[in-house]
Scaffold this motif. Structure first.
Motif, short mmCIF file in Angstrom:
data_model
loop_
_atom_site.label_atom_id
_atom_site.label_comp_id
_atom_site.label_asym_id
_atom_site.label_seq_id
_atom_site.Cartn_x
_atom_site.Cartn_y
_atom_site.Cartn_z
N GLY A 150 58.95 10.95 -11.44
CA GLY A 150 59.96 9.54 -12.42
C GLY A 150 58.88 8.80 -13.35
O GLY A 150 59.61 8.47 -14.38
N GLU A 151 57.74 8.50 -12.42
CA GLU A 151 57.05 7.86 -13.38
C GLU A 151 56.22 9.02 -14.46
O GLU A 151 55.86 7.94 -15.62
N ARG A 152 55.89 10.22 -14.46
CA ARG A 152 55.06 10.69 -15.34
C ARG A 152 56.51 11.78 -16.29
O ARG A 152 55.81 11.75 -17.45
N ALA A 153 57.59 11.67 -16.46
CA ALA A 153 58.06 12.08 -16.96
C ALA A 153 58.43 11.09 -18.52
O ALA A 153 58.77 10.26 -18.34
N GLN A 154 58.39 11.99 -19.47
CA GLN A 154 58.64 11.22 -20.77
C GLN A 154 59.95 10.93 -20.84
O GLN A 154 60.47 11.43 -21.89
N VAL A 155 60.88 10.23 -20.66
CA VAL A 155 62.58 10.13 -20.41
C VAL A 155 62.74 9.45 -21.56
O VAL A 155 62.16 8.70 -22.33
N PRO A 156 63.51 9.27 -22.73
CA PRO A 156 63.56 8.47 -23.35
C PRO A 156 64.32 7.08 -23.07
O PRO A 156 64.61 6.54 -22.03
N ASN A 157 63.36 6.32 -24.35
CA ASN A 157 63.35 4.89 -23.82
C ASN A 157 63.00 4.18 -23.10
O ASN A 157 63.28 3.37 -22.67
N LEU A 158 61.79 5.22 -22.20
CA LEU A 158 61.69 4.07 -20.73
C LEU A 158 61.26 2.61 -20.96
O LEU A 158 60.05 2.57 -21.86
N ASP A 218 69.19 7.78 -21.64
CA ASP A 218 68.18 7.10 -21.16
C ASP A 218 68.02 7.35 -19.28
O ASP A 218 66.71 7.37 -18.93
N ASP A 219 69.19 7.79 -18.59
CA ASP A 219 68.66 7.96 -17.11
C ASP A 219 68.71 9.72 -16.60
O ASP A 219 69.51 9.62 -15.65
N VAL A 220 68.48 10.07 -18.04
CA VAL A 220 68.60 11.70 -18.02
C VAL A 220 67.50 11.64 -16.93
O VAL A 220 66.37 10.98 -16.41
N ASN A 221 68.07 12.41 -15.65
CA ASN A 221 67.23 13.22 -14.73
C ASN A 221 66.00 14.04 -15.42
O ASN A 221 66.21 15.09 -16.24
N PRO A 222 64.76 13.73 -15.03
CA PRO A 222 63.39 13.39 -15.39
C PRO A 222 63.20 15.13 -15.80
O PRO A 222 62.64 16.42 -16.07
N GLN A 223 63.27 15.84 -13.88
CA GLN A 223 62.74 17.38 -14.17
C GLN A 223 64.55 18.07 -14.80
O GLN A 223 63.67 19.09 -15.71
N ALA A 224 65.38 17.40 -15.02
CA ALA A 224 66.46 18.31 -15.43
C ALA A 224 66.35 18.56 -16.70
O ALA A 224 65.67 19.14 -17.63
N PHE A 225 65.65 17.25 -17.77
CA PHE A 225 65.42 16.89 -19.16
C PHE A 225 64.46 17.68 -19.46
O PHE A 225 64.16 18.70 -20.12
N ALA A 226 63.28 18.47 -18.24
CA ALA A 226 61.96 19.00 -18.27
C ALA A 226 62.59 20.74 -18.80
O ALA A 226 62.38 21.10 -19.60
N LEU A 227 63.60 21.13 -17.75
CA LEU A 227 64.07 22.14 -17.81
C LEU A 227 65.04 22.47 -19.17
O LEU A 227 64.44 23.75 -19.20
N MET A 228 65.61 21.44 -19.58
CA MET A 228 66.67 21.70 -20.87
C MET A 228 65.13 21.91 -21.87
O MET A 228 65.73 22.99 -23.20
N VAL A 229 64.14 21.74 -22.04
CA VAL A 229 63.15 21.65 -23.17
C VAL A 229 62.75 23.00 -22.85
O VAL A 229 62.01 23.91 -24.16
N CYS A 230 62.58 23.58 -21.10
CA CYS A 230 61.17 24.31 -21.41
C CYS A 230 62.19 26.14 -22.12
O CYS A 230 63.50 25.90 -21.81
N ILE A 231 61.63 26.82 -22.36
CA ILE A 231 62.48 28.08 -23.32
C ILE A 231 62.84 29.29 -22.47
O ILE A 231 63.09 29.94 -22.75
#
Length: 354
Positions: free
Chosen positions: A262-270, A333-346
């Motif tokens: 969670g510390e590494r993921a660039q989630v919104p507005n941390l 802002d509290d989106v799950n970091p792993q889920a967020f990454a999967l939404m970006v990956c094509i």
């Protein structure tokens, strides 16, 4: 008997009571007024972003590929690219004809190396990069009038905007697990997760500071028009650098879970104090302190392999984003970091509901 006329009026106590009542009413109404104004600004921002997404789709219809994040030189067998090479013009430059900015587009030379272009004398050369089309501005951020001064020989100033493309769930220099806005542009057939499941565009914030590159819409850098989440894949490990030797084309993208993920993921507005800092070219000393105070923490780039930046907005609790099909969504802002990454990956095969 002499009758005296008494003139009606308010006593001091009555005036104070009325003033107090007015003050209470204003205090009660002000948040509602501010909320209504922000709702209007958010709708404007949402409309802008949807129109940009549709422009990207119109570009793809004409060019048979999505607009390029950059046109940088490939290296390491095409698995990485150096975003500091080539013309370094953003995907926004390429879609200008599709957002009624044909005249601005014609002033750019897409064949000219950025190192040459930025040294040209602005007194004799066109300066289309300085304008700020309204479609690139989210009213909540007040970016109008803000510029980035590259401070090179030509002393060019770049207008700032509020929209960026998802380039990678990891580093922007990693071309293996691309986002929708990737180097040289992607064909739609490569986006196997589907257009309604893949994020393409989102918001970024700007600072009223000439040395801060963030938001400079004509430049294809991280934090200007590109987003990388820095969410490493399990096959590489959390400490892995994005090098050619470690990129296995057959390895799946599996976002890191567990310690420090969670510390590494660039989630919104941390907020400042976490790993969520934008890695840009100029962020040291006073610039770093001022950025953190404005809720836009940053670090100075230390190498070509560590380019990432977060989505940011001044909307309460999240950012607006658009899918590849043009549909608008909200990323909290509290989106799950792993889920967020999967939404970006094509091409990870996962279907995630924001």
């Amino acid at each position: 008997m002499v009758r005296r006329n008494r003139f009606g009026g308010f006593t001091l106590v009555e005036l104070l009571v009325v003033i107090a009542i007015i003050g209470v009413l204003v205090a009660l109404l002000l948040p509602a007024v501010q909320a209504a104004r922000e709702a209007a600004r958010r709708m404007n921002c949402q409309s802008n972003q949807k129109n940009l997404a549709l422009a990207c789709l119109n570009y793809e219809d004409a060019q048979k590929r999505l607009p390029p994040a950059s046109q940088a030189n490939d290296m390491a067998n095409g698995k990485m690219w150096n975003i500091n090479t080539g013309n370094q013009l953003s995907w926004i430059v390429h879609i200008l004809p599709y957002i009624e900015q044909q005249a601005t587009y014609r002033q750019f030379d897409l064949k000219k190396e950025f190192s040459v272009y930025r040294m040209e004398d602005v007194s004799t050369a066109p300066t289309p990069e300085a304008i700020q089309p309204s479609i690139l501005l989210c009213p909540s951020d007040s970016a109008q009038g803000r510029l980035y001064n590259a401070r090179h020989g030509g002393n060019r100033s770049y207008g700032k905007g509020n929209y960026a493309g998802f380039s990678s769930p990891e580093h922007v220099t990693c071309n293996q697990w691309s986002g929708a806005i990737a180097n040289n542009g992607l064909e739609l057939k490569r986006i196997t997760d589907g257009s309604s499941n893949t994020l393409m565009l989102t918001e970024i914030r700007t600072r009223d500071e000439l040395s801060d590159q963030r938001g400079a819409w004509a430049i294809a850098w991280v934090g200007t028009t590109l987003i990388g989440l820095d969410m490493h894949s399990e096959p590489l490990g959390i400490g892995a650098s994005c090098t050619a030797a470690m990129l296995d084309p057959s390895a799946p993208y599996i976002p890191v879970a567990g310690q420090n993920a969670g510390e590494r993921a660039q989630v919104p507005n941390l907020p400042p104090g976490n790993f969520n800092s934008d890695w840009i070219n100029n962020c040291a000393g006073d610039a770093k302190t001022a950025s953190a105070l404005e809720g836009m923490p940053c670090e100075q780039v230390g190498g070509d392999n560590f380019f990432s930046a977060a989505p940011r907005s001044l909307h309460p609790s999240g950012v607006i984003a658009t899918h590849l099909d043009g549909s608008v969504t909200w990323i909290a802002d509290d989106v799950n970091p792993q889920a967020f990454a999967l939404m970006v990956c094509i091409n990870d095969g996962a279907i995630i509901n924001p």
